[in-house]
Design a protein around this motif. Sequence first.
Motif, PDB file in Angstrom:
ATOM      1  N   THR A   1      32.659  37.568  96.118  1.00  0.00           N
ATOM      2  CA  THR A   1      33.204  38.801  96.696  1.00  0.00           C
ATOM      3  C   THR A   1      34.629  38.600  97.196  1.00  0.00           C
ATOM      4  O   THR A   1      35.433  39.523  97.156  1.00  0.00           O
ATOM      5  CB  THR A   1      32.325  39.313  97.854  1.00  0.00           C
TER       6      THR A   1
ATOM      7  N   ASN B   1      37.260  39.798  90.999  1.00  0.00           N
ATOM      8  CA  ASN B   1      36.999  41.221  91.144  1.00  0.00           C
ATOM      9  C   ASN B   1      37.858  42.051  90.205  1.00  0.00           C
ATOM     10  O   ASN B   1      37.386  43.059  89.673  1.00  0.00           O
ATOM     11  CB  ASN B   1      37.185  41.636  92.604  1.00  0.00           C
TER      12      ASN B   1
ATOM     13  N   LYS C   1      36.212  44.372  87.362  1.00  0.00           N
ATOM     14  CA  LYS C   1      36.618  45.786  87.371  1.00  0.00           C
ATOM     15  C   LYS C   1      37.198  46.185  86.003  1.00  0.00           C
ATOM     16  O   LYS C   1      36.869  47.239  85.466  1.00  0.00           O
ATOM     17  CB  LYS C   1      37.649  46.023  88.478  1.00  0.00           C
TER      18      LYS C   1
ATOM     19  N   LYS D   1      27.171  41.392 101.738  1.00  0.00           N
ATOM     20  CA  LYS D   1      28.348  42.163 101.317  1.00  0.00           C
ATOM     21  C   LYS D   1      28.298  42.506  99.831  1.00  0.00           C
ATOM     22  O   LYS D   1      29.013  43.374  99.355  1.00  0.00           O
ATOM     23  CB  LYS D   1      29.626  41.367 101.572  1.00  0.00           C
TER      24      LYS D   1
ATOM     25  N   PRO E   1      26.606  46.247  98.525  1.00  0.00           N
ATOM     26  CA  PRO E   1      27.524  47.373  98.744  1.00  0.00           C
ATOM     27  C   PRO E   1      28.751  47.330  97.831  1.00  0.00           C
ATOM     28  O   PRO E   1      29.201  48.364  97.340  1.00  0.00           O
ATOM     29  CB  PRO E   1      27.926  47.222 100.214  1.00  0.00           C
ATOM     30  N   MET E   2      29.276  46.128  97.574  1.00  0.00           N
ATOM     31  CA  MET E   2      30.435  46.007  96.700  1.00  0.00           C
ATOM     32  C   MET E   2      30.083  46.393  95.265  1.00  0.00           C
ATOM     33  O   MET E   2      30.823  47.137  94.620  1.00  0.00           O
ATOM     34  CB  MET E   2      30.974  44.577  96.732  1.00  0.00           C
TER      35      MET E   2
ATOM     36  N   ASP F   1      27.635  48.320  94.275  1.00  0.00           N
ATOM     37  CA  ASP F   1      27.392  49.765  94.247  1.00  0.00           C
ATOM     38  C   ASP F   1      28.698  50.552  94.292  1.00  0.00           C
ATOM     39  O   ASP F   1      28.873  51.519  93.558  1.00  0.00           O
ATOM     40  CB  ASP F   1      26.483  50.178  95.414  1.00  0.00           C
ATOM     41  N   GLU F   2      29.614  50.133  95.156  1.00  0.00           N
ATOM     42  CA  GLU F   2      30.900  50.826  95.300  1.00  0.00           C
ATOM     43  C   GLU F   2      31.704  50.770  94.002  1.00  0.00           C
ATOM     44  O   GLU F   2      32.335  51.747  93.607  1.00  0.00           O
ATOM     45  CB  GLU F   2      31.698  50.188  96.433  1.00  0.00           C
ATOM     46  N   GLN F   3      31.673  49.622  93.331  1.00  0.00           N
ATOM     47  CA  GLN F   3      32.415  49.460  92.081  1.00  0.00           C
ATOM     48  C   GLN F   3      31.721  50.137  90.892  1.00  0.00           C
ATOM     49  O   GLN F   3      32.334  50.320  89.848  1.00  0.00           O
ATOM     50  CB  GLN F   3      32.610  47.970  91.773  1.00  0.00           C
ATOM     51  N   GLY F   4      30.435  50.458  91.045  1.00  0.00           N
ATOM     52  CA  GLY F   4      29.694  51.084  89.952  1.00  0.00           C
ATOM     53  C   GLY F   4      29.363  50.115  88.835  1.00  0.00           C
ATOM     54  O   GLY F   4      29.175  50.515  87.686  1.00  0.00           O
TER      55      GLY F   4
END
Length: 162
Positions: free
Chosen positions: A54, A60, A64, A94, A97-98, A100-103
């Motif tokens: 993370t 990341n 992405k 952490k 949530p990361m 999920d947030e990034q999809g």
Amino acid sequence: MKKTFAIIMLLCALAPLAQAQLPAVTLKTIDGRTVRTDTLNNGGKPFIIDFFATWCKPCNRELKAINEVYADWKEETGVKLIAVSIDQAQNINKLKPMVDEQGWEYEVLLDPNGDFKRALGVQLIPYVLIVDGNGKIAYKHNGYTDGAENELIEKVRELLSK
């Protein structure tokens, strides 16, 4: 004696190349299921294993960038990506949530003790492996620069054309 030593040195040098299969390490998925790494597969099609954390900015960025083209990759080649988090246990909260947030639709495995990472000799992240349809490691890459994801899909296409 010198000849024997030379042969032993040669075999030691080639040993990392001989490690074609994934090692057997037990990990957990992000939702708590247990997975043995030597059983990872994609139904006879190649798959990508991406080691990340993370806190790792290049990791990341890479995940992405892949996420932006992942649906197209899956449709074209059937490839899947397995993201392996090397975050330590105290940081695992952490992770979900990361993701999920990034999809991210990747399968996410947890390697908090670094067992899988160590078994593969991974030193730095991001670190990517491509495993062929027979479960053999076909490609390894360390680090990330913008656009490097294009090289990954090209390697997958090459495997499919063999």
